[in-house]
Design a protein around this motif. Structure first.
Motif, mmCIF file in Angstrom:
data_model
loop_
_atom_site.group_PDB
_atom_site.id
_atom_site.type_symbol
_atom_site.label_atom_id
_atom_site.label_comp_id
_atom_site.label_asym_id
_atom_site.label_seq_id
_atom_site.Cartn_x
_atom_site.Cartn_y
_atom_site.Cartn_z
ATOM 1 N N GLY A 192 0.793 -1.222 0.000
ATOM 2 C CA GLY A 192 0.000 0.000 0.000
ATOM 3 C C GLY A 192 0.827 1.273 0.000
ATOM 4 N N VAL A 193 2.116 1.181 0.334
ATOM 5 C CA VAL A 193 2.982 2.366 0.349
ATOM 6 C C VAL A 193 3.363 2.711 -1.082
ATOM 7 C CG1 VAL A 193 5.224 3.283 1.066
ATOM 8 C CG2 VAL A 193 3.856 1.933 2.674
ATOM 9 N N LYS A 194 3.108 3.954 -1.470
ATOM 10 C CA LYS A 194 3.454 4.429 -2.809
ATOM 11 C C LYS A 194 4.803 5.150 -2.798
ATOM 12 C CE LYS A 194 -0.158 2.845 -4.747
ATOM 13 N NZ LYS A 194 -0.021 1.607 -5.506
ATOM 14 N N SER A 195 5.058 5.944 -1.744
ATOM 15 C CA SER A 195 6.346 6.621 -1.601
ATOM 16 C C SER A 195 6.553 6.972 -0.142
ATOM 17 C CB SER A 195 6.413 7.891 -2.473
ATOM 18 O OG SER A 195 5.503 8.859 -2.000
ATOM 19 N N VAL A 196 7.816 7.183 0.227
ATOM 20 C CA VAL A 196 8.132 7.537 1.604
ATOM 21 C C VAL A 196 9.300 8.507 1.604
ATOM 22 C CG1 VAL A 196 9.611 5.501 1.906
ATOM 23 C CG2 VAL A 196 8.689 6.654 3.908
ATOM 24 N N ASN A 197 9.223 9.506 2.484
ATOM 25 C CA ASN A 197 10.289 10.484 2.652
ATOM 26 C C ASN A 197 10.655 10.486 4.134
ATOM 27 O OD1 ASN A 197 12.097 12.572 2.395
ATOM 28 N ND2 ASN A 197 10.535 14.156 2.355
ATOM 29 N N VAL A 198 11.866 10.031 4.452
ATOM 30 C CA VAL A 198 12.322 9.958 5.829
ATOM 31 C C VAL A 198 13.255 11.127 6.102
ATOM 32 C CG1 VAL A 198 13.543 8.555 7.532
ATOM 33 C CG2 VAL A 198 12.087 7.445 5.834
ATOM 34 N N SER A 199 12.998 11.850 7.195
ATOM 35 C CA SER A 199 13.810 13.009 7.578
ATOM 36 C C SER A 199 14.596 12.680 8.844
ATOM 37 C CB SER A 199 12.917 14.223 7.837
ATOM 38 O OG SER A 199 13.680 15.272 8.411
ATOM 39 N N LEU A 200 15.912 12.669 8.719
ATOM 40 C CA LEU A 200 16.774 12.443 9.874
ATOM 41 C C LEU A 200 16.652 13.593 10.858
ATOM 42 C CD1 LEU A 200 19.022 10.859 11.318
ATOM 43 C CD2 LEU A 200 20.669 12.069 9.884
ATOM 44 N N ALA A 201 16.654 14.824 10.350
ATOM 45 C CA ALA A 201 16.596 16.021 11.205
ATOM 46 C C ALA A 201 15.311 16.085 12.024
ATOM 47 C CB ALA A 201 16.739 17.279 10.353
ATOM 48 N N GLU A 202 14.206 15.709 11.419
ATOM 49 C CA GLU A 202 12.911 15.779 12.104
ATOM 50 C C GLU A 202 12.535 14.478 12.807
ATOM 51 O OE1 GLU A 202 9.884 17.251 9.500
ATOM 52 O OE2 GLU A 202 11.165 18.848 8.741
#
Length: 66
Positions: A29-39
């Protein structure tokens, strides 16, 4: 399409970001993911039927907190 934000703990470097991104990307079901190290977050674009518990389990199985 739905966007969900998840808090991820335990990431310390870009390798961690890639590891979490890969783990979440494999969840159905995941289409895209953006992981933020800072946040310390993962922003996930998905189908409406995304099971957030599966995403959390994938993150924990990868060695991080969700």
């Amino acid at each position: 399409m739905t966007q969900t934000q998840l808090t991820v703990s335990g990431m310390t470097c870009d390798h961690c970001v890639r590891h979490v991104t890969d783990a979440i990307s494999k969840v159905a079901g995941v289409k895209s993911v953006n992981v933020s190290l800072a946040e310390g977050t993962a922003t996930i674009d998905s189908d409406l039927a995304l099971d957030l518990q599966l995403v959390k389990t994938a993150v924990v199985d990868a060695g991080y907190g969700a």
